[in-house]
Structures are given as C-alpha cells and as structure tokens.
Design an enzyme around this catalytic site. Sequence first.
Site, mmCIF file in Angstrom:
data_model
loop_
_atom_site.group_PDB
_atom_site.id
_atom_site.type_symbol
_atom_site.label_atom_id
_atom_site.label_comp_id
_atom_site.label_asym_id
_atom_site.label_seq_id
_atom_site.Cartn_x
_atom_site.Cartn_y
_atom_site.Cartn_z
ATOM 1 N N GLU A 61 0.834 -1.202 0.000
ATOM 2 C CA GLU A 61 0.000 0.000 0.000
ATOM 3 C C GLU A 61 0.874 1.259 0.000
ATOM 4 O OE1 GLU A 61 -2.866 2.406 3.094
ATOM 5 O OE2 GLU A 61 -2.536 0.264 3.415
ATOM 6 N N ASP A 65 0.797 3.803 -3.125
ATOM 7 C CA ASP A 65 0.418 5.190 -2.889
ATOM 8 C C ASP A 65 1.422 6.144 -3.544
ATOM 9 O OD1 ASP A 65 -1.032 7.389 -1.434
ATOM 10 O OD2 ASP A 65 0.899 7.550 -0.446
ATOM 11 N N GLU A 133 -4.549 0.601 -3.591
ATOM 12 C CA GLU A 133 -3.184 1.121 -3.588
ATOM 13 C C GLU A 133 -2.172 -0.025 -3.505
ATOM 14 O OE1 GLU A 133 -3.018 3.939 -0.416
ATOM 15 O OE2 GLU A 133 -3.961 5.532 -1.608
#
Length: 248
Positions: A61, A65, A133
């Site tokens: 993640e 991101d 993400e």
Amino acid sequence: MKSILISLKLLVRKDRKFYCLIKKITGITPVNAHYYHLAFLHKSLMRKDEQGAPLNNERLEYLGDAVLSAVVAHELFLRFPEKDEGALTKMRSRIVNRHNMNQLALKMGLNQLIRTQPLADMAQTHIPGDALEALIGAIYLDRGYKQTYRFILKKIINKQPNLISFVENDTNFKSLLIEWGQKNKCNIHFVTEEYPSQLANEMIFVAQAFINNKMLGEGEGSSKKEAQQNAACKALSNVSEIRELSLN
C-alpha cells in the site's frame, strides 16, 4: 507469445479463479502471484511469514500510494499546462483521496478478493481503497512502471468523465457547512466519539453535526476528519430542516 505461455501456465494452477479475477479487473496477466495475494491480505488476519514478520498489504500500500501519486501528478502536468503547482496539487488530492479510491475499488470488485476479518459492511471502511493502492504496488513490482501507468490511467484517471469538473468540485463538506452557518447566523459544532471497530487494534470514529444545537447529521469514519466530513455531508442534505432553522 510470452504472455500466451504465461496464461496457459496459469490455467492449470489451483488458484486459477484468482488469476482470472485479477486479469479481468486489471487487464494484466500476473507473473508473480505472491505480490497479488499479498495485496489483498489485510493486517486484521494477523498473518506472519516464516521469519515471524507481519504478512499483510501495508508495505505494498505504501509503495502503491507513492506510484499512484507520481503517475497522477505526471498526467495532470501534461494535461493542464496552464495550471500552477497549487492547482495541480489540489487536483491530484481530489483524485487520490480516500473516498474516491474506496468507490473505485468497490466498482472494480476488489471486495471479492480482499481477505480480512468478517465485516458487516466493508464499504464503510477504508479497506477497499487501501487494497487498490496495494494492488498498484503489486503491479509495479510484477510488471513494471509502464504497465502500472496504463492501469492507473485506464482505471482511475480516465474514470472521471469530466476531469475538470471532478477536481474542481468542492467536497469539503465540513467547510461548506461552517460557511453556511456563518452566512445564516447559525451555530455549527461537532461531537466526535471513538469506539473499537470489528477489526483488531483499530478504532472507528462517529461524529454528529449540530446546527443550533439540533443534530442533523451523523457519520462514521476511520479518522475523526473522515467521520466529521460524512456527518457534515448528511447535515447539508437535510435542506428543509436547515432552512427551517435559519428562519427561527
């Protein structure tokens, strides 16, 4: 040819259903399955690897991101040469904010793949957006930057039918509600409380929006800010009650 051979190999695997869903959702044929399985493994399951390290999607993640932010920034830079850095930053934040990512993840059907503790309603959490993400991070590690760029362009950026209208639409509901209160001489205040969630080691926030001491909106969120935004949004939707209050 290489892609065809990969696909044929995947068909004989036990988890071919998982591969088919990944390919259907992303349009990408996975090569390293580990990244994609990990992308949908939520920390609430408390899994650990052979060395005892946490086994979940948080690191993916984090990577996803960063890649998402870079791709969106690049695309906006190319599409809007007349915009300054402040406007571009605002536009990027509107695209990658948690609410939008959650909605996109659910529309993609990522909830079919996420592995977590049982939930009453996953749509009310930030888990789908986090998984999206993490999926971006998985694609980046598995297939490289170009494939990831195409995925983000097709599945996220181009999903906004009118990009200018989307990014310029002010959805800071709390600010809008406070501005309305100032204009109509109404007192606005929020009461926010924190409760244990269904997920281990996580909390949920419940906020109530009051106008002239009357509660007109309640919202939940994984943060105090998110809960207050949801409460303000509901309060603003009660137009008839708000108008009656402003006349008193």
